[in-house]
Design an enzyme around this catalytic site. Sequence first.
Site, PDB file in Angstrom:
ATOM      1  N   SER A 144     -42.879 -30.642   4.741  1.00  0.00           N
ATOM      2  CA  SER A 144     -43.970 -30.725   6.066  1.00  0.00           C
ATOM      3  C   SER A 144     -44.942 -32.036   6.010  1.00  0.00           C
ATOM      4  O   SER A 144     -45.313 -32.372   7.168  1.00  0.00           O
ATOM      5  CB  SER A 144     -44.716 -29.341   5.863  1.00  0.00           C
ATOM      6  OG  SER A 144     -45.550 -29.244   6.694  1.00  0.00           O
ATOM      7  N   ASN A 188     -49.747 -30.315  15.745  1.00  0.00           N
ATOM      8  CA  ASN A 188     -50.137 -29.812  14.845  1.00  0.00           C
ATOM      9  C   ASN A 188     -51.621 -29.019  15.300  1.00  0.00           C
ATOM     10  O   ASN A 188     -52.401 -29.548  15.587  1.00  0.00           O
ATOM     11  CB  ASN A 188     -50.279 -30.369  13.448  1.00  0.00           C
ATOM     12  CG  ASN A 188     -50.710 -29.379  12.502  1.00  0.00           C
ATOM     13  OD1 ASN A 188     -51.801 -28.818  12.290  1.00  0.00           O
ATOM     14  ND2 ASN A 188     -49.762 -28.932  11.380  1.00  0.00           N
ATOM     15  N   SER A 220     -46.281 -25.764  11.765  1.00  0.00           N
ATOM     16  CA  SER A 220     -47.000 -25.256  10.916  1.00  0.00           C
ATOM     17  C   SER A 220     -46.939 -25.702   9.529  1.00  0.00           C
ATOM     18  O   SER A 220     -45.676 -25.930   9.125  1.00  0.00           O
ATOM     19  CB  SER A 220     -46.739 -23.587  11.032  1.00  0.00           C
ATOM     20  OG  SER A 220     -47.529 -23.143  10.530  1.00  0.00           O
ATOM     21  N   GLU A 221     -47.946 -26.208   9.038  1.00  0.00           N
ATOM     22  CA  GLU A 221     -47.808 -27.120   7.783  1.00  0.00           C
ATOM     23  C   GLU A 221     -47.159 -26.030   6.592  1.00  0.00           C
ATOM     24  O   GLU A 221     -47.066 -26.935   5.821  1.00  0.00           O
ATOM     25  CB  GLU A 221     -49.039 -27.944   7.542  1.00  0.00           C
ATOM     26  CG  GLU A 221     -50.295 -26.802   7.122  1.00  0.00           C
ATOM     27  CD  GLU A 221     -51.210 -26.677   8.280  1.00  0.00           C
ATOM     28  OE1 GLU A 221     -50.919 -26.857   9.393  1.00  0.00           O
ATOM     29  OE2 GLU A 221     -52.543 -26.550   7.932  1.00  0.00           O
ATOM     30  N   ASN A 222     -47.164 -24.937   6.881  1.00  0.00           N
ATOM     31  CA  ASN A 222     -46.370 -24.245   5.827  1.00  0.00           C
ATOM     32  C   ASN A 222     -45.015 -24.202   5.770  1.00  0.00           C
ATOM     33  O   ASN A 222     -44.318 -23.550   4.977  1.00  0.00           O
ATOM     34  CB  ASN A 222     -47.164 -22.698   5.304  1.00  0.00           C
ATOM     35  CG  ASN A 222     -46.859 -22.152   6.850  1.00  0.00           C
ATOM     36  OD1 ASN A 222     -46.980 -22.532   7.882  1.00  0.00           O
ATOM     37  ND2 ASN A 222     -46.546 -20.635   6.986  1.00  0.00           N
TER      38      ASN A 222
END
Lengths: 232, 219
Positions: free
Chosen positions: B87, B22, B45-47
């Site tokens: 996520s 990340n 991607s944390e979204n």
Amino acid sequence: MITKTVKNAAEAVRDVVSDSVLMFGGFGLCGIPENCIQALLQKDLTGLTCISNNAGVDDFGIGLMLKKRMVKKMISSYVGENAEFERQLLSGELEVDLIPQGTLAERIRAGGAGIPAFFTPAGVGTEVAEGKEMREFDGKMYLMEKGLRADFAFVKAWKGDTAGNLIFKGTARNFNPMMATAGKITIAEVEELVPAGSLDPNHIHTPGIYVQRIFQGGDYEKRIEQRTVSKE
Amino acid sequence: MLDKTQIAKRIAREVKNGQYINLGIGIPTLVANYIPENLEVVLQSENGLLGIGPFPTEDKIDPDLINAGKQTITMAKGSALFNSADSFAMIRGGHVHLTILGAMEVSEKGDISNWKIPGKMVKGMGGAMDLVASADNIIVAMQHCSKDGQSKLLKECSLPITGINCVKKIVTDLAVLDVLPEGGFKLLERAPGVSVEEIVSKTEGRLLVEGEIPEMVFD
């Protein structure tokens, strides 16, 4: 077959009243329920609590509801792109509860799943932990966070059917599936509404049990916040 | 002194084959450009995406496909999409191997401050608190000193904390340092033209210097 279709956004939001707790799917402006926000703007509402990862921008998304002074409190993880938000926050007109993004997602998931609270390491040793119950598990500290629910959850999907089953596209999924589970009344707007039976059940992301109302939205602007391109 | 690109290049050398990574906003995002091509890694991607690809060409822009910095992106081969709860299950559950992020301050205990400055508009922590609370391996990209020359590698963070005892390695414009498990910074490398004495004088926290400290080399 239970049919959940409503005619349009205005009918979908007909019984939203002032002082309600509302959830809005989306990450930035990606995957936000544009039509429902427009319909809410037409109503005379105040004192709303809005749970949303972000607060829109000045002239789009939840930013428009802030500008109309409809919002009493925002519950978000990041609110950086909004000058009107900043003004209202500094003047004390607006309350804000900032929550770590993963904690926010899990609180909504827990709320929808009937889990009243859970323990997470996020925020241990920070001001987020102030006033919260702490516990040690296997030598590591965790803090307790509570599940979140809402009177109405507004979600945006790519495709949906008349039974309320939803399929999302790309990173527009984000908070939408959890919020669908956590609304007393969940309203889904979709780009394409099809008859029940037309979507492959193997591909459903959100089962229709979580959705009370569904309609096909129109005129999606899908505004891009950071248009970034490569040359070749 | 290293510029931002060189900091990113130096951090890219820490990446190992097979890692899920990340990258935070800013210099950490640049790291992706310098990961050696013979390494297979997956960027999270944390979204809601595993497998961030390059920025799209003008004709491939999709508003439904962005990274956590809200930039338009593409998907790499073998990508997967998921919701925000999944996520952060990946992040909190320790499935992401390496987290690279920026910082305003790091303490000798590995505490990090990067989300809030008193008196300034608070924008929120986003996913940073979840990331630093759970990642086993955190590398920080930062400037060694503030604009007025104050050290940002401190005994104790002065700004509000994002996470405690979590930073493992720091790459600044002056040096590469480890944060020791028992506390304290250990100097590993120095930037071209920067002396050990300068690094010592600009590090407020406890600093361990052992033997010859090599100078970083860039092509």
